[in-house]
Write a protein that holds these residues in place. Structure first.
Motif, PDB file in Angstrom:
ATOM      1  N   VAL A  36       0.736  -1.183  -0.132  1.00  0.00           N
ATOM      2  CA  VAL A  36      -0.022  -0.177  -0.209  1.00  0.00           C
ATOM      3  C   VAL A  36       1.012   1.185   0.041  1.00  0.00           C
ATOM      4  CG1 VAL A  36      -1.988   1.186   1.451  1.00  0.00           C
ATOM      5  CG2 VAL A  36      -1.946  -1.436   1.262  1.00  0.00           C
ATOM      6  N   THR A  37       0.572   2.207  -0.770  1.00  0.00           N
ATOM      7  CA  THR A  37       1.386   3.437  -1.102  1.00  0.00           C
ATOM      8  C   THR A  37       0.645   4.403  -1.239  1.00  0.00           C
ATOM      9  OG1 THR A  37       3.553   4.222  -1.964  1.00  0.00           O
ATOM     10  CG2 THR A  37       1.955   2.999  -3.338  1.00  0.00           C
ATOM     11  N   ALA A  38       1.173   5.670  -1.316  1.00  0.00           N
ATOM     12  CA  ALA A  38       0.456   6.802  -1.874  1.00  0.00           C
ATOM     13  C   ALA A  38       0.275   6.949  -3.186  1.00  0.00           C
ATOM     14  CB  ALA A  38       1.105   8.135  -1.126  1.00  0.00           C
ATOM     15  N   ASN A  39      -0.788   7.465  -3.715  1.00  0.00           N
ATOM     16  CA  ASN A  39      -1.100   7.725  -5.136  1.00  0.00           C
ATOM     17  C   ASN A  39      -0.539   9.143  -5.503  1.00  0.00           C
ATOM     18  OD1 ASN A  39      -2.284   8.920  -7.404  1.00  0.00           O
ATOM     19  ND2 ASN A  39      -3.679   7.214  -7.261  1.00  0.00           N
ATOM     20  N   PRO A  40       0.491   9.182  -6.258  1.00  0.00           N
ATOM     21  CA  PRO A  40       0.983  10.292  -6.512  1.00  0.00           C
ATOM     22  C   PRO A  40       0.479  11.442  -7.191  1.00  0.00           C
ATOM     23  CG  PRO A  40       1.935   8.669  -8.182  1.00  0.00           C
ATOM     24  CD  PRO A  40       1.052   7.893  -7.387  1.00  0.00           C
ATOM     25  N   TYR A  41      -0.744  11.206  -7.804  1.00  0.00           N
ATOM     26  CA  TYR A  41      -1.625  12.054  -8.582  1.00  0.00           C
ATOM     27  C   TYR A  41      -2.787  12.669  -7.564  1.00  0.00           C
ATOM     28  CZ  TYR A  41       1.480   9.722 -11.944  1.00  0.00           C
ATOM     29  OH  TYR A  41       2.286   9.238 -12.555  1.00  0.00           O
ATOM     30  N   GLU A  42      -3.167  11.807  -6.802  1.00  0.00           N
ATOM     31  CA  GLU A  42      -4.529  12.410  -6.142  1.00  0.00           C
ATOM     32  C   GLU A  42      -4.519  11.721  -4.674  1.00  0.00           C
ATOM     33  OE1 GLU A  42      -8.075  11.750  -9.270  1.00  0.00           O
ATOM     34  OE2 GLU A  42      -6.781   9.913  -9.285  1.00  0.00           O
ATOM     35  N   ARG A  43      -5.081  12.092  -3.598  1.00  0.00           N
ATOM     36  CA  ARG A  43      -5.048  11.867  -2.461  1.00  0.00           C
ATOM     37  C   ARG A  43      -5.921  10.753  -1.912  1.00  0.00           C
ATOM     38  NH1 ARG A  43      -1.751  14.409   1.646  1.00  0.00           N
ATOM     39  NH2 ARG A  43      -0.992  16.300   0.442  1.00  0.00           N
ATOM     40  N   CYS A  44      -5.307   9.406  -2.519  1.00  0.00           N
ATOM     41  CA  CYS A  44      -5.901   8.175  -2.114  1.00  0.00           C
ATOM     42  C   CYS A  44      -4.485   7.257  -2.027  1.00  0.00           C
ATOM     43  CB  CYS A  44      -6.692   7.742  -3.568  1.00  0.00           C
ATOM     44  SG  CYS A  44      -5.967   7.396  -4.807  1.00  0.00           S
ATOM     45  N   SER A  66      17.660  12.520 -11.699  1.00  0.00           N
ATOM     46  CA  SER A  66      18.213  13.863 -11.756  1.00  0.00           C
ATOM     47  C   SER A  66      17.115  14.922 -11.919  1.00  0.00           C
ATOM     48  CB  SER A  66      19.271  13.782 -12.896  1.00  0.00           C
ATOM     49  OG  SER A  66      18.699  13.460 -14.155  1.00  0.00           O
ATOM     50  N   ASN A  67      15.810  14.400 -12.193  1.00  0.00           N
ATOM     51  CA  ASN A  67      14.775  15.018 -12.560  1.00  0.00           C
ATOM     52  C   ASN A  67      13.835  15.191 -11.251  1.00  0.00           C
ATOM     53  OD1 ASN A  67      11.809  15.611 -13.146  1.00  0.00           O
ATOM     54  ND2 ASN A  67      12.607  16.011 -15.170  1.00  0.00           N
ATOM     55  N   LYS A  68      13.644  16.534 -10.879  1.00  0.00           N
ATOM     56  CA  LYS A  68      13.064  16.948  -9.733  1.00  0.00           C
ATOM     57  C   LYS A  68      11.543  16.120  -9.608  1.00  0.00           C
ATOM     58  CE  LYS A  68      11.597  20.730  -6.713  1.00  0.00           C
ATOM     59  NZ  LYS A  68      11.768  22.166  -6.451  1.00  0.00           N
ATOM     60  N   LYS A  69      10.807  16.432 -10.746  1.00  0.00           N
ATOM     61  CA  LYS A  69       9.487  15.602 -10.674  1.00  0.00           C
ATOM     62  C   LYS A  69       9.579  13.996 -10.469  1.00  0.00           C
ATOM     63  CE  LYS A  69       7.000  19.018 -13.300  1.00  0.00           C
ATOM     64  NZ  LYS A  69       5.626  19.229 -13.455  1.00  0.00           N
ATOM     65  N   VAL A  70      10.456  13.537 -11.275  1.00  0.00           N
ATOM     66  CA  VAL A  70      11.157  11.988 -10.639  1.00  0.00           C
ATOM     67  C   VAL A  70      11.205  11.890  -9.313  1.00  0.00           C
ATOM     68  CG1 VAL A  70      12.522  10.023 -11.399  1.00  0.00           C
ATOM     69  CG2 VAL A  70      11.584  11.615 -13.085  1.00  0.00           C
ATOM     70  N   ARG A  71      11.895  12.570  -8.761  1.00  0.00           N
ATOM     71  CA  ARG A  71      12.451  12.475  -7.377  1.00  0.00           C
ATOM     72  C   ARG A  71      11.224  12.375  -6.325  1.00  0.00           C
ATOM     73  NH1 ARG A  71      16.824  15.835  -8.569  1.00  0.00           N
ATOM     74  NH2 ARG A  71      15.817  17.661  -7.546  1.00  0.00           N
ATOM     75  N   ARG A  72      10.384  13.475  -6.677  1.00  0.00           N
ATOM     76  CA  ARG A  72       8.914  13.718  -5.972  1.00  0.00           C
ATOM     77  C   ARG A  72       8.004  12.393  -6.152  1.00  0.00           C
ATOM     78  NH1 ARG A  72       3.622  14.971  -5.848  1.00  0.00           N
ATOM     79  NH2 ARG A  72       3.211  16.449  -4.209  1.00  0.00           N
ATOM     80  N   LEU A  73       7.919  12.077  -7.385  1.00  0.00           N
ATOM     81  CA  LEU A  73       7.294  10.552  -7.353  1.00  0.00           C
ATOM     82  C   LEU A  73       7.872   9.521  -6.817  1.00  0.00           C
ATOM     83  CD1 LEU A  73       5.322   9.387 -10.245  1.00  0.00           C
ATOM     84  CD2 LEU A  73       7.316   8.133  -9.932  1.00  0.00           C
ATOM     85  N   GLN A  74       9.188   9.455  -6.885  1.00  0.00           N
ATOM     86  CA  GLN A  74       9.767   8.147  -6.051  1.00  0.00           C
ATOM     87  C   GLN A  74       9.768   8.519  -4.947  1.00  0.00           C
ATOM     88  OE1 GLN A  74      13.735   8.774  -7.610  1.00  0.00           O
ATOM     89  NE2 GLN A  74      13.534   7.010  -9.037  1.00  0.00           N
TER      90      GLN A  74
END
Length: 146
Positions: A36-44, A66-74
């Motif tokens: 179970v993990t956080a959905n990166p696009y919505e609060r579910c 090296s990409n900021k959006k990738v690091r956030r998703l990871q």
């Protein structure tokens, strides 16, 4: 594997009962082990049987960090991933951080999306269904006939 939607209760300890129609299948596919993990696009929350999670995890790990959006998703997806196992009554104990992320309190909705499921707070689910969608339709959907 997962399809349809079902209302669930979250008990005071943060447990949800996996619907009985999925329990046998999950026992066979992953011995009741789920991620179970956080959905990166919505609060579910996203719920994966362990074998499907391994594929998702590998894809996310392969992205260039090296990409900021990738690091956030990871950070959101991998950093919040929790290995859970159904108890003898078919329940999952959701970690407090994930319950807080998805605003899960007493009422939840489990939404089946094939190889994964989403767990929403009932209020967030209803709000999402009611919101208008201004985004353009992806090309992949232009020829989809249902």
């Amino acid at each position: 594997m997962f399809q349809g939607s079902q209302s669930l209760n979250v008990d005071v300890k943060g447990r949800v009962a996996v619907p009985s129609r999925y329990r046998e299948l999950l026992a066979a596919v992953c011995e009741g082990r789920l991620i179970v993990t956080a959905n990166p696009y919505e609060r579910c929350l996203n719920i994966y049987p362990e074998p499907q999670w391994k594929d998702v995890k590998a894809k996310i790990e392969a992205l260039p960090n090296s990409n900021k959006k990738v690091r956030r998703l990871q950070r959101l997806v991998l950093g919040n991933a929790s290995e859970l196992e159904m108890d003898g009554n078919g329940r999952l104990l959701l970690p407090p951080t994930l319950r807080e992320f998805a605003n899960l309190d007493k009422k939840a909705v489990l939404v089946g999306l094939g190889e994964k499921a989403e767990l929403w707070s009932e209020q967030s689910w209803n709000e999402m269904l009611d919101e208008s969608d201004d985004e353009p339709m992806p090309e992949e959907m232009s020829n989809l006939s249902l």
